[in-house]
Design a protein around this motif. Structure first.
Motif, short mmCIF file in Angstrom:
data_model
loop_
_atom_site.label_atom_id
_atom_site.label_comp_id
_atom_site.label_asym_id
_atom_site.label_seq_id
_atom_site.Cartn_x
_atom_site.Cartn_y
_atom_site.Cartn_z
N MET A 30 -4.49 -11.47 -6.40
CA MET A 30 -4.49 -11.62 -7.80
C MET A 30 -4.74 -10.20 -7.76
O MET A 30 -4.74 -9.29 -9.15
N LYS A 31 -5.58 -9.40 -7.13
CA LYS A 31 -6.28 -8.24 -7.40
C LYS A 31 -4.77 -7.03 -7.57
O LYS A 31 -5.09 -5.45 -7.99
N VAL A 32 -4.15 -7.55 -6.66
CA VAL A 32 -3.04 -6.33 -6.52
C VAL A 32 -2.18 -6.35 -7.47
O VAL A 32 -2.20 -5.23 -7.86
N LEU A 33 -1.99 -7.92 -8.18
CA LEU A 33 -1.22 -7.15 -9.28
C LEU A 33 -2.20 -6.77 -10.55
O LEU A 33 -1.02 -6.32 -11.35
N ASN A 34 -3.57 -7.19 -10.93
CA ASN A 34 -3.41 -6.17 -11.99
C ASN A 34 -3.41 -4.97 -11.42
O ASN A 34 -3.63 -4.05 -12.44
N LYS A 35 -3.31 -4.44 -10.25
CA LYS A 35 -3.55 -2.72 -10.19
C LYS A 35 -2.12 -2.60 -10.83
O LYS A 35 -1.60 -1.45 -11.14
N VAL A 36 -1.30 -3.58 -10.22
CA VAL A 36 0.21 -3.06 -10.67
C VAL A 36 0.48 -3.30 -12.25
O VAL A 36 1.51 -2.00 -12.07
N LEU A 37 -0.80 -3.69 -12.95
CA LEU A 37 0.05 -4.05 -14.04
C LEU A 37 -1.04 -2.66 -14.86
O LEU A 37 0.25 -2.23 -15.68
N THR A 38 -1.81 -2.45 -14.12
CA THR A 38 -2.46 -1.09 -14.82
C THR A 38 -1.77 0.22 -14.18
O THR A 38 -1.26 1.01 -14.83
N VAL A 39 -1.03 0.47 -13.61
CA VAL A 39 -0.45 1.53 -13.05
C VAL A 39 1.32 0.89 -14.20
O VAL A 39 1.19 2.68 -14.52
N PHE A 40 1.54 -0.09 -14.20
CA PHE A 40 2.24 0.05 -14.58
C PHE A 40 2.73 0.70 -15.94
O PHE A 40 2.90 1.46 -17.29
N PHE A 41 1.26 0.01 -16.91
CA PHE A 41 0.67 0.67 -18.56
C PHE A 41 0.16 1.72 -18.24
O PHE A 41 1.00 2.34 -19.73
N ILE A 42 -0.07 1.72 -17.84
CA ILE A 42 -0.48 3.76 -17.90
C ILE A 42 0.61 4.28 -17.45
O ILE A 42 0.68 5.98 -18.67
N LEU A 43 1.57 3.71 -16.96
CA LEU A 43 2.90 4.85 -16.57
C LEU A 43 3.71 5.18 -17.46
O LEU A 43 3.95 6.13 -17.97
N PHE A 44 4.10 3.85 -17.79
CA PHE A 44 4.66 4.05 -19.36
C PHE A 44 4.04 3.94 -20.61
O PHE A 44 4.87 5.34 -21.25
N GLY A 45 3.10 3.99 -20.89
CA GLY A 45 2.32 4.28 -21.53
C GLY A 45 1.92 5.84 -22.46
O GLY A 45 2.11 6.50 -23.39
N THR A 46 1.89 6.44 -20.73
CA THR A 46 2.43 7.96 -20.87
C THR A 46 3.28 8.60 -20.94
O THR A 46 3.63 9.80 -22.12
N LEU A 47 4.45 7.90 -20.52
CA LEU A 47 5.57 8.52 -20.65
C LEU A 47 6.47 8.77 -22.30
O LEU A 47 6.65 9.00 -22.82
N SER A 48 6.01 7.18 -22.87
CA SER A 48 6.56 6.64 -23.85
C SER A 48 5.91 7.46 -25.42
O SER A 48 6.36 8.50 -26.26
N ALA A 49 4.84 8.55 -24.87
CA ALA A 49 3.99 8.71 -25.35
C ALA A 49 4.79 10.35 -25.93
O ALA A 49 4.19 11.34 -26.92
#
Length: 68
Positions: free
Chosen positions: A1-20
């Motif tokens: 479960m902790k791995v899923l949270n880390k993956v989702l966090t990295v995903f949203f940070i990465l794509f949030g930065t790219l879309s900005a």
């Protein structure tokens, strides 16, 4: 479960930065009408919605198994 949270966090940070930085500012200034969602933005939106749906279903299944 902790791995899923880390993956989702990295995903949203990465794509949030790219879309900005995806579009240059509009030439009309802040009062110009917003740009429509293009193909890439729509694809990211659909992928995010599917990912969130899978996450919610997975969490719900964990809760229902634990209560039985």
């Amino acid at each position: 479960m902790k791995v899923l949270n880390k993956v989702l966090t990295v995903f949203f940070i990465l794509f949030g930065t790219l879309s900005a930085f995806a579009q240059p500012p509009s030439p009309g200034g802040p009062e110009a009408p917003p740009s429509p969602i293009d193909g890439v933005g729509l694809l990211m939106l659909a992928f995010s919605a599917i990912s969130l749906g899978i996450y919610v279903i997975y969490k719900h299944k964990l809760k229902t198994k634990a209560s039985v």
